[in-house]
Design an enzyme around this catalytic site. Sequence first.
Site, PDB file in Angstrom:
ATOM      1  N   HIS A  17       7.172 -60.264  36.244  1.00  0.00           N
ATOM      2  CA  HIS A  17       7.221 -58.884  36.723  1.00  0.00           C
ATOM      3  C   HIS A  17       5.969 -58.574  37.562  1.00  0.00           C
ATOM      4  O   HIS A  17       6.060 -57.926  38.610  1.00  0.00           O
ATOM      5  CB  HIS A  17       7.245 -57.902  35.545  1.00  0.00           C
ATOM      6  CG  HIS A  17       8.465 -57.977  34.674  1.00  0.00           C
ATOM      7  ND1 HIS A  17       8.390 -58.173  33.323  1.00  0.00           N
ATOM      8  CD2 HIS A  17       9.791 -57.863  34.958  1.00  0.00           C
ATOM      9  CE1 HIS A  17       9.611 -58.172  32.797  1.00  0.00           C
ATOM     10  NE2 HIS A  17      10.482 -58.002  33.780  1.00  0.00           N
ATOM     11  N   LYS A  41      19.715 -52.292  24.728  1.00  0.00           N
ATOM     12  CA  LYS A  41      18.739 -53.195  24.111  1.00  0.00           C
ATOM     13  C   LYS A  41      17.963 -52.491  23.012  1.00  0.00           C
ATOM     14  O   LYS A  41      17.759 -51.274  23.088  1.00  0.00           O
ATOM     15  CB  LYS A  41      17.746 -53.677  25.180  1.00  0.00           C
ATOM     16  CG  LYS A  41      18.366 -54.557  26.239  1.00  0.00           C
ATOM     17  CD  LYS A  41      17.337 -54.970  27.277  1.00  0.00           C
ATOM     18  CE  LYS A  41      17.955 -55.903  28.314  1.00  0.00           C
ATOM     19  NZ  LYS A  41      17.002 -56.217  29.392  1.00  0.00           N
ATOM     20  N   ARG A  90      15.783 -64.117  39.978  1.00  0.00           N
ATOM     21  CA  ARG A  90      15.212 -65.337  39.399  1.00  0.00           C
ATOM     22  C   ARG A  90      16.068 -66.564  39.682  1.00  0.00           C
ATOM     23  O   ARG A  90      15.564 -67.648  39.874  1.00  0.00           O
ATOM     24  CB  ARG A  90      15.045 -65.176  37.886  1.00  0.00           C
ATOM     25  CG  ARG A  90      13.904 -64.247  37.510  1.00  0.00           C
ATOM     26  CD  ARG A  90      14.003 -63.831  36.071  1.00  0.00           C
ATOM     27  NE  ARG A  90      15.276 -63.137  35.857  1.00  0.00           N
ATOM     28  CZ  ARG A  90      15.771 -62.835  34.667  1.00  0.00           C
ATOM     29  NH1 ARG A  90      15.122 -63.160  33.592  1.00  0.00           N
ATOM     30  NH2 ARG A  90      16.910 -62.180  34.562  1.00  0.00           N
ATOM     31  N   SER A 129      11.748 -61.232  29.206  1.00  0.00           N
ATOM     32  CA  SER A 129      10.965 -60.633  28.114  1.00  0.00           C
ATOM     33  C   SER A 129      11.449 -61.173  26.769  1.00  0.00           C
ATOM     34  O   SER A 129      10.643 -61.455  25.882  1.00  0.00           O
ATOM     35  CB  SER A 129      11.082 -59.109  28.168  1.00  0.00           C
ATOM     36  OG  SER A 129      10.596 -58.645  29.407  1.00  0.00           O
TER      37      SER A 129
HETATM   38  N1  COA Z   1      10.154 -62.049  35.834  1.00  0.00           N
HETATM   39  C1  COA Z   1      10.377 -62.196  34.518  1.00  0.00           C
HETATM   40  N2  COA Z   1      11.404 -61.632  33.853  1.00  0.00           N
HETATM   41  C2  COA Z   1      12.230 -60.888  34.589  1.00  0.00           C
HETATM   42  C3  COA Z   1      12.087 -60.706  35.959  1.00  0.00           C
HETATM   43  C4  COA Z   1      10.984 -61.317  36.588  1.00  0.00           C
HETATM   44  N3  COA Z   1      10.745 -61.198  37.886  1.00  0.00           N
HETATM   45  N4  COA Z   1      13.087 -59.927  36.404  1.00  0.00           N
HETATM   46  C5  COA Z   1      13.830 -59.638  35.345  1.00  0.00           C
HETATM   47  N5  COA Z   1      13.322 -60.212  34.247  1.00  0.00           N
HETATM   48  C6  COA Z   1      13.827 -60.172  32.881  1.00  0.00           C
HETATM   49  C7  COA Z   1      13.591 -58.867  32.191  1.00  0.00           C
HETATM   50  O1  COA Z   1      12.373 -58.896  31.458  1.00  0.00           O
HETATM   51  C8  COA Z   1      14.778 -58.755  31.285  1.00  0.00           C
HETATM   52  O2  COA Z   1      14.543 -59.502  30.110  1.00  0.00           O
HETATM   53  P1  COA Z   1      15.273 -59.124  28.752  1.00  0.00           P
HETATM   54  O3  COA Z   1      16.753 -59.057  29.048  1.00  0.00           O
HETATM   55  O4  COA Z   1      14.921 -60.231  27.883  1.00  0.00           O
HETATM   56  O5  COA Z   1      14.707 -57.794  28.334  1.00  0.00           O
HETATM   57  C9  COA Z   1      15.886 -59.457  32.032  1.00  0.00           C
HETATM   58  O6  COA Z   1      15.238 -60.287  32.962  1.00  0.00           O
HETATM   59  C10 COA Z   1      16.810 -58.537  32.744  1.00  0.00           C
HETATM   60  O7  COA Z   1      16.034 -57.692  33.596  1.00  0.00           O
HETATM   61  P2  COA Z   1      16.671 -56.415  34.248  1.00  0.00           P
HETATM   62  O8  COA Z   1      17.955 -56.753  34.867  1.00  0.00           O
HETATM   63  O9  COA Z   1      15.633 -55.779  35.096  1.00  0.00           O
HETATM   64  O10 COA Z   1      17.038 -55.560  32.974  1.00  0.00           O
HETATM   65  P3  COA Z   1      16.281 -54.385  32.392  1.00  0.00           P
HETATM   66  O11 COA Z   1      16.862 -54.029  31.077  1.00  0.00           O
HETATM   67  O12 COA Z   1      14.822 -54.662  32.397  1.00  0.00           O
HETATM   68  O13 COA Z   1      16.568 -53.226  33.429  1.00  0.00           O
HETATM   69  C11 COA Z   1      17.942 -51.526  34.336  1.00  0.00           C
HETATM   70  C12 COA Z   1      17.882 -52.950  33.910  1.00  0.00           C
HETATM   71  C13 COA Z   1      17.413 -50.663  33.198  1.00  0.00           C
HETATM   72  C14 COA Z   1      17.034 -51.321  35.554  1.00  0.00           C
HETATM   73  C15 COA Z   1      19.373 -51.137  34.681  1.00  0.00           C
HETATM   74  O14 COA Z   1      20.195 -51.428  33.583  1.00  0.00           O
HETATM   75  C16 COA Z   1      19.486 -49.668  34.999  1.00  0.00           C
HETATM   76  O15 COA Z   1      19.243 -49.289  36.116  1.00  0.00           O
HETATM   77  N6  COA Z   1      19.824 -48.826  33.997  1.00  0.00           N
HETATM   78  C17 COA Z   1      19.895 -47.384  34.172  1.00  0.00           C
HETATM   79  C18 COA Z   1      21.291 -46.876  33.967  1.00  0.00           C
HETATM   80  C19 COA Z   1      22.043 -46.966  35.266  1.00  0.00           C
HETATM   81  O16 COA Z   1      21.713 -46.369  36.256  1.00  0.00           O
HETATM   82  N7  COA Z   1      23.123 -47.746  35.231  1.00  0.00           N
HETATM   83  C20 COA Z   1      23.981 -47.943  36.380  1.00  0.00           C
HETATM   84  C21 COA Z   1      23.466 -49.095  37.208  1.00  0.00           C
HETATM   85  S1  COA Z   1      24.491 -49.348  38.599  1.00  0.00           S
END
Ligand code: COA
Length: 160
Positions: A17, A41, A90, A129
């Site tokens: 991140h 989550k 990724r 994460s």
């Molecule tokens: N380096 C390391 N890890 C990374 C990464 C990077 N560059 N990019 C992503 N990851 C990891 C994250 O830590 C996360 O790990 P985890 O699943 O073990 O917690 C995983 O990859 C998924 O990341 P991400 O897709 O960013 O999920 P998130 O839960 O962190 O965030 C939201 C997703 C919250 C941004 C998305 O669900 C959202 O926008 N929600 C709001 C509701 C909404 O508007 N929904 C409609 C969307 S169209």
Amino acid sequence: MKKALYSGSFDPITNGHLDIITRASKMFDKLIVGVIHNPNKTPLFSVEERVKMIEALIVDLPNVEVDNFTGLLADYVNNNRFDAVVRGLRATTDFEYEIQMAQMNSKLFSPGTESVFLMTNPEYSFISSSVIKEVVALNGKVDSLVPPIVLEEIKKKFSK
Ligand code: COA
């Protein structure tokens, strides 16, 4: 002034991140790291704890700030007039999820707001994460994958 959002649950923030944050901070005048409670989550850290860790890690990036929000990403983006939403890719597996989200969001974002994708540094392309938490819980070594303060906080949680 171009303002971007990098959002996620950051439970906790990793070097992957941080790599995206550092690179995106050079592309926009202002970057907000938006910590969100993802209802799908069960987090290890509270939103406040996650924000605090990120704040400590961005002190050398003057155009980066941390915020938190709940609900629909597009509402937060439109209310705060972001020009772009940054996401890290990724691996090809991220692509399918990201394209669906980006296309859905393109219907919800105010006109002109773009989703922008940065390829993750290959050093961090395999981390998430959850995998970090799992390895620390089992006493594995992740020193090169998370900042020292984050590692300390994870260890504290698991020692309780
Ligand atoms: N380096 C390391 N890890 C990374 C990464 C990077 N560059 N990019 C992503 N990851 C990891 C994250 O830590 C996360 O790990 P985890 O699943 O073990 O917690 C995983 O990859 C998924 O990341 P991400 O897709 O960013 O999920 P998130 O839960 O962190 O965030 C939201 C997703 C919250 C941004 C998305 O669900 C959202 O926008 N929600 C709001 C509701 C909404 O508007 N929904 C409609 C969307 S169209």
